[in-house]
Design a protein around this motif. Structure first.
Motif, PDB file in Angstrom:
ATOM      1  N   HIS A 699       0.817  -1.212   0.000  1.00 34.89           N
ATOM      2  CA  HIS A 699       0.000   0.000   0.000  1.00 34.89           C
ATOM      3  C   HIS A 699       0.851   1.262   0.000  1.00 34.89           C
ATOM      4  CE1 HIS A 699      -3.988  -1.808   0.397  1.00 34.89           C
ATOM      5  NE2 HIS A 699      -3.443  -2.710   1.215  1.00 34.89           N
ATOM      6  N   ASN A 700       2.084   1.198   0.482  1.00 31.90           N
ATOM      7  CA  ASN A 700       2.947   2.374   0.487  1.00 31.90           C
ATOM      8  C   ASN A 700       3.757   2.520  -0.793  1.00 31.90           C
ATOM      9  OD1 ASN A 700       4.799   0.353   0.713  1.00 31.90           O
ATOM     10  ND2 ASN A 700       5.727   1.068   2.637  1.00 31.90           N
ATOM     11  N   GLY A 701       3.462   1.673  -1.802  1.00 26.21           N
ATOM     12  CA  GLY A 701       4.149   1.765  -3.081  1.00 26.21           C
ATOM     13  C   GLY A 701       5.374   0.887  -3.186  1.00 26.21           C
ATOM     14  N   LEU A 722      11.539   2.113  -5.956  1.00 25.79           N
ATOM     15  CA  LEU A 722      10.465   2.799  -6.677  1.00 25.79           C
ATOM     16  C   LEU A 722      10.733   4.294  -6.677  1.00 25.79           C
ATOM     17  CD1 LEU A 722       7.019   1.246  -5.715  1.00 25.79           C
ATOM     18  CD2 LEU A 722       7.929   1.550  -7.995  1.00 25.79           C
ATOM     19  N   ARG A 725       6.948   6.594  -3.698  1.00 19.29           N
ATOM     20  CA  ARG A 725       6.606   5.575  -2.725  1.00 19.29           C
ATOM     21  C   ARG A 725       5.387   5.996  -1.917  1.00 19.29           C
ATOM     22  NH1 ARG A 725      11.091   2.286  -2.166  1.00 19.29           N
ATOM     23  NH2 ARG A 725      10.399   1.559  -0.125  1.00 19.29           N
ATOM     24  N   SER A 726       4.356   6.447  -2.628  1.00 19.67           N
ATOM     25  CA  SER A 726       3.198   6.935  -1.891  1.00 19.67           C
ATOM     26  C   SER A 726       1.898   6.257  -2.265  1.00 19.67           C
ATOM     27  CB  SER A 726       3.048   8.445  -2.110  1.00 19.67           C
ATOM     28  OG  SER A 726       2.888   8.724  -3.486  1.00 19.67           O
ATOM     29  N   SER A 727       1.823   5.642  -3.442  1.00 18.60           N
ATOM     30  CA  SER A 727       0.556   5.083  -3.913  1.00 18.60           C
ATOM     31  C   SER A 727       0.604   3.567  -3.910  1.00 18.60           C
ATOM     32  CB  SER A 727       0.253   5.578  -5.326  1.00 18.60           C
ATOM     33  OG  SER A 727       0.125   6.984  -5.331  1.00 18.60           O
ATOM     34  N   VAL A 729       0.425  -0.285  -4.943  1.00 20.22           N
ATOM     35  CA  VAL A 729       0.654  -1.061  -6.155  1.00 20.22           C
ATOM     36  C   VAL A 729      -0.617  -1.864  -6.428  1.00 20.22           C
ATOM     37  CG1 VAL A 729       2.004  -2.890  -7.215  1.00 20.22           C
ATOM     38  CG2 VAL A 729       3.125  -1.195  -5.762  1.00 20.22           C
ATOM     39  N   SER A 745       0.553   1.166 -10.793  1.00 20.22           N
ATOM     40  CA  SER A 745       0.091   1.900  -9.615  1.00 20.22           C
ATOM     41  C   SER A 745      -0.601   3.181 -10.059  1.00 20.22           C
ATOM     42  CB  SER A 745       1.283   2.237  -8.703  1.00 20.22           C
ATOM     43  OG  SER A 745       2.087   3.237  -9.328  1.00 20.22           O
ATOM     44  N   LYS A 746      -0.872   4.049  -9.113  1.00 21.65           N
ATOM     45  CA  LYS A 746      -1.554   5.313  -9.412  1.00 21.65           C
ATOM     46  C   LYS A 746      -0.579   6.414  -9.825  1.00 21.65           C
ATOM     47  CE  LYS A 746      -4.951   6.722  -6.980  1.00 21.65           C
ATOM     48  NZ  LYS A 746      -5.802   7.215  -5.868  1.00 21.65           N
ATOM     49  N   GLU A 747       0.675   6.093 -10.028  1.00 22.78           N
ATOM     50  CA  GLU A 747       1.685   7.121 -10.274  1.00 22.78           C
ATOM     51  C   GLU A 747       1.873   7.428 -11.757  1.00 22.78           C
ATOM     52  OE1 GLU A 747       2.889   8.935  -8.067  1.00 22.78           O
ATOM     53  OE2 GLU A 747       2.136   7.826  -6.356  1.00 22.78           O
ATOM     54  N   SER A 771      -3.246   6.801 -13.865  1.00 23.41           N
ATOM     55  CA  SER A 771      -2.734   5.584 -13.244  1.00 23.41           C
ATOM     56  C   SER A 771      -2.899   4.420 -14.205  1.00 23.41           C
ATOM     57  CB  SER A 771      -3.462   5.295 -11.930  1.00 23.41           C
ATOM     58  OG  SER A 771      -4.844   5.125 -12.178  1.00 23.41           O
TER      59      SER A 771
END
Length: 920
Positions: A699-701, A722, A725-727, A729, A745-747, A771
């Protein structure tokens, strides 16, 4: 004295011949006479009359022939023994000799015998001429010999034949043969000069109008193509409309539309048709089918109808029915059929109180062996059991128990007068107990000892109903299904006190028929709402609805399978194989699905906190072999090991908390938990193709790699770098060779790592949206397909870097994409998502992909896609369904499965613009 002008004739010559002897030679002579010496501006050089009609004998020649004969300058006689003996040739020559001169007769010898001039008698001798002709010829004539043409090739262009016929034509033209041949050559040269001049003149005109003609043809073809496409699209829409009531008709309409013009709509309709429950229909009765029975070995199907007839069908390789025999039933209004346990005899009942026994050992030659007339009118139900027991039920409330061990002499054993509220009856498989259903104010089921004819137990139906009540035993006798009105339930008879379980109401109309499958795993109900519903007899829940175009009157399972044969009021019997396309029967969303690398295990899971395990065998329906139950939360992702002996299960406990468990499924009926991974923030998992490395997205990417052989610890062997490291996977995928790992991911990107150097900075594949929600590698690992929430699919060449942009962008979805899958041969890409749609893309040329078909997912959002072979993909929504992606296979499947093809009447209704061309 005024000089008379010479007479003009309509014909230059009249050919008289014998049709049997010279039917080929006479027309050939006429053709050459037409051509010799013909000027270019005339259609023929001479007008020659040739009668080719076959005429019945008459006393005199027809007027038209007589007039033509007398209106000809010369008579050409094809002389042979047959013509000499011919009545018609004799009449024609007689008329000629009566009105004209023998000097104007040109004799052409075609028979084997030679003509000889007798100098002493001044007469021709030989059997080729009749006596009147020989007598009329008083001076030595000159005749033409064509006898050789009977044995050699001849024709208008044959030099020898043409030269011989010139001898015939010369006197007709009034010139010598040499002059005629010279004139013919001159006319040919003049014709060639004129042709060359004309061609030269026309070439310019052709060049001018060629472009216009080509343009006109293109416009015509375009118009025809547009019309064909419009008709194809309209018929495809009609196919989609009737699918809910007549799947077989819908499939054949889709096939006809696709063959008329292969539009996307027709392709979509056809793939949808073969990817749903498709029936094989058999048309044979003149009116409604009222009863159906299947022999114990499943090979023979018998139907009876309101037309007082029986139809005997043989089941083929694909399950379809082929008509073997027709015969009258021996009863009026067939109301029931049942096979004896041996399968050799069939009991037939009718509404007039007649029981007929039919010997069906040879399906093509069924024979009535006994007919019994009872005193009880309107027999409406018949069942059979062990030891030759047959029971019949009548509307007057009478149940008759028969011994038919000697089919030619049925013996009445018991008569049970039950009253006027009698519903259905059924015999237990051992033939010892008869269940009698009663309707009315006190609906109930009475269990009767067949040997004594006495009631041993009464089961109250816990529903007030005045409608008919039906009852059917399960094969093992442990269950008794009971129908009342448009709902039903099941009695558990295993204990001393039978327990009743009501089932949810599914039908909108009164249930009219009820059956168990021979293995006891399924129950089928048919209703006035034109539906047959299949139920899980163990879990007591609805599995599948089978739509019919008319009232369902009867149904029966094929022994040893879940295949159902149904009868309906439209005059058709239908064969259904529900397991061919329906895989699971979950009632909630399915979130995850995966297949082991060896192809033998398919695992799927959803919101019910369980994983269903299926055995996959090529060419056979997939079979449920086990379940993992009691998981800590909704299953979001699955990863079977390559050999299918273990399954890694990722369950979401809360929005940010999860569990990753490893289960031993080597004994799928009793899965065992091996270990739980020591991390709780996993959002996705993936297992490398060789089964050695587990990848987890968080969850933290973060993305971490684990040794799959040792998952008992809490420390990964590698944490991947990565950029952001916030969104969370959302999905992970290994390439087929295991060398690359993709994370979405949402990045606004999908990241690619080389597994051999996980510490290196990943390559970034940009997303068309904010994303990436789905990724899939092509089988060779060179291409990567990505899906986004805003409905575009992009294909990237990941074998080369940097990535300047996608090699293709696929537009077709109207909402987010949740699942992507390449076929094993790499020629097909399938996408599915939030818009309840599955799109099949042709990606044989990845730089020019094309939309092949668009299918609506009946279960809602598509969460997962897994190919089982190069053309079949498993689609997960509320259930798992098998979808065909090959149009060529779909065309073949329609004809293999849909049974009797479109009738001419159906064609006129649905495709009046096209000429009738039966699709199958």
């Amino acid at each position: 004295m005024t000089e008379q002008s010479p007479r003009t004739y309509t014909y230059d010559a009249f050919i008289t011949y014998n049709a049997r002897a010279d039917s080929e030679l006479a027309p050939a002579v006429r053709r050459v006479l037409h051509r010799l010496g013909r000027p270019w501006y005339r259609p023929r050089a001479l007008r020659v009359f040739l009668d080719t009609a076959e005429m019945a004998f008459e006393e005199s020649l027809p007027v038209a022939i007589t007039e033509a004969l007398l209106d000809s300058r010369y008579l050409i006689l094809l002389a042979c023994p047959e013509s000499a003996a011919s009545v018609w040739v004799g009449k024609e020559t007689a008329i000629w000799l009566e009105h004209r001169s023998a000097a104007d007769i040109v004799v052409v010898v075609t028979g084997e015998e030679e003509l000889v001039w007798d100098e002493s008698a001044n007469v021709l001798t030989g059997p080729a001429l009749s006596e009147p002709v020989r007598t009329a010829i008083t001076a030595q004539p000159r005749w033409v010999d064509l006898r050789w043409a009977k044995h050699e090739e001849h024709g208008a262009d044959h030099p020898g034949f043409r030269d011989t016929v010139a001898e015939i034509a010369a006197p007709l033209h009034g010139m010598s043969k040499v002059q005629l041949v010279g004139e013919d050559l001159q006319q040919q040269r003049r014709s060639r000069r004129i042709v060359r001049t004309t061609i030269a003149a026309l070439v310019a005109l052709v060049l001018v109008i060629g472009g216009l003609a080509r343009y006109a043809v293109e416009q015509r073809d375009t118009a025809r193509g547009q019309t064909a496409r419009a008709v194809s699209q309209r018929v495809a829409v009609r196919s989609d409309e009737v699918r809910s009531t007549d799947p077989s008709l819908a499939a054949q309409l889709a096939l006809a539309a696709y063959r008329g013009s292969p539009t996307t709509e027709a392709a979509s309709s056809m793939l949808t048709a073969v990817s749903t429950s498709l029936d094989s229909r058999a048309l044979g009765h003149a009116s409604g089918v009222t009863a159906v029975a299947v022999s114990p070995d499943g090979a023979v199907v018998v139907t009876g109808g309101l037309d007082d007839a029986l139809r005997f069908w043989v089941r083929g390789r694909t399950g379809g029915l082929t008509l073997a025999a027709r015969r009258t039933a021996g009863v009026l209004g067939v109301s029931g059929l049942t096979f004896a346990p041996t399968g050799r005899q069939l009991a037939v009942i009718g509404t007039t109180g007649v029981l007929t026994m039919v010997d069906v050992r040879v399906p093509r030659l069924p024979a009535v062996v006994a007919t019994v007339r009872t005193r009880h009118a309107q027999i409406f139900d018949v069942v059979s059991g062990a030891d030759g027991v047959v029971a019949t039920a009548s509307k007057d409330g009478t149940v008759l128990l028969w011994d038919v061990r000697t089919p030619s002499r049925p013996i009445l054993r018991h008569t049970l007068s039950t009253g006027r509220y009698l519903g259905g009856i059924d015999l237990a498989a051992d033939g010892r107990t008869l269940a009698i259903a009663y309707r009315g104010a006190t609906p109930r089921i009475e269990l009767v000892d067949v040997a004594r004819g006495r009631t041993t137990k009464t089961l109250p139906v816990p529903v007030d109903t005045s409608d008919d009540v039906l009852a059917r035993y399960s094969p093992d006798g442990h269950q008794l299904a009971v129908v009342f009105d448009h709902a039903f339930g099941v009695f558990d008879l295993a204990g001393a006190n039978p327990r009743f379980t009501p089932l949810p109401t599914v039908h909108a109309g009164q249930i009219t028929v009820l059956r168990f499958s021979t293995d006891g795993s399924r129950i089928a109900t048919g209703s006035q709402d034109h539906l047959v519903v299949l139920w899980d007899a163990h879990r007591l829940r609805a599995l599948l609805k089978l739509a019919h175009p008319a009232l369902v009157t009867d149904l029966v399972f094929v022994p040893g399978s879940t295949t159902v044969v149904t009868a309906a009021d439209d005059g058709a019997a239908r064969v259904w194989d529900p397991d061919r396309r329906l895989t699971t029967t979950e009632t909630g969303p399915i979130w995850a699905m995966a297949r082991s690398a060896d192809g033998r295990l398919l695992a799927e899971a959803g919101s019910d906190r369980s994983v269903v395990l299926w055995r996959v065998v090529p060419g056979r329906p997939i079979v449920e072999i086990g379940r993992i139950s009691g998981l800590p939360g909704r299953v979001d992702s699955l990863a079977p090991t390559p050999d299918g002996r273990r399954v890694i299960v990722h369950s979401a406990v809360t929005e940010t908390s999860s569990r990753v468990q490893v289960w031993d499924v080597s004994h799928p009926a009793s899965p065992a938990l091996i270990t739980t991974l020591g991390v709780h923030d996993v959002s996705a998992v993936a297992l490398s193709p060789d089964g050695t490395t587990l990848a987890t997205g968080h969850h933290n990417g973060a993305v971490r790699l684990w040794s799959a052989s040792d998952l008992r610890g809490s420390a990964p062997k590698q944490s991947l770098l990565l950029p952001l490291r916030s969104s969370p996977v959302w999905t992970l995928r290994f390439s087929p060779d295991g060398r690359q790992l993709a994370a979405a991911s949402k990045e606004r990107a999908t990241y690619l790592w080389t597994v051999a150097t996980p510490e290196a900075f990943p390559r970034m594949v940009p997303s068309a949206d904010d994303s990436a929600t789905a990724v899939a590698f092509s089988p060779d690992g060179r291409y990567l397909a990505t899906g986004a929430p805003q409905h575009d699919v992009q294909i990237w060449d990941v074998a080369t870097a940097p990535y300047r942009g996608p090699i293709a962008t696929l537009h077709g979805h109207t909402d987010g994409i949740y699942a992507l899958a390449f076929s094993p041969d790499g020629r097909t890409l399938v996408s599915g998502g939030r818009d309840h749609t599955v799109i099949v893309w042709d990606v044989a040329d990845l730089r020019a992909p094309a939309l092949r078909a668009r299918l609506t997912s009946p279960g809602g959002e598509v969460a997962a896609l897994v190919f089982l072979d190069s053309h079949t993909v498993a689609v997960a929504d509320q259930t798992v369904r098998l979808v065909e992606t090959s149009l060529a296979r779909a065309s073949s499947l329609v004809c293999d499965l849909a049974g009797d093809g479109l009738t001419a009447a159906e064609w006129r209704v649905y495709l009046p613009e096209w000429t009738y061309d039966k699709p199958c």
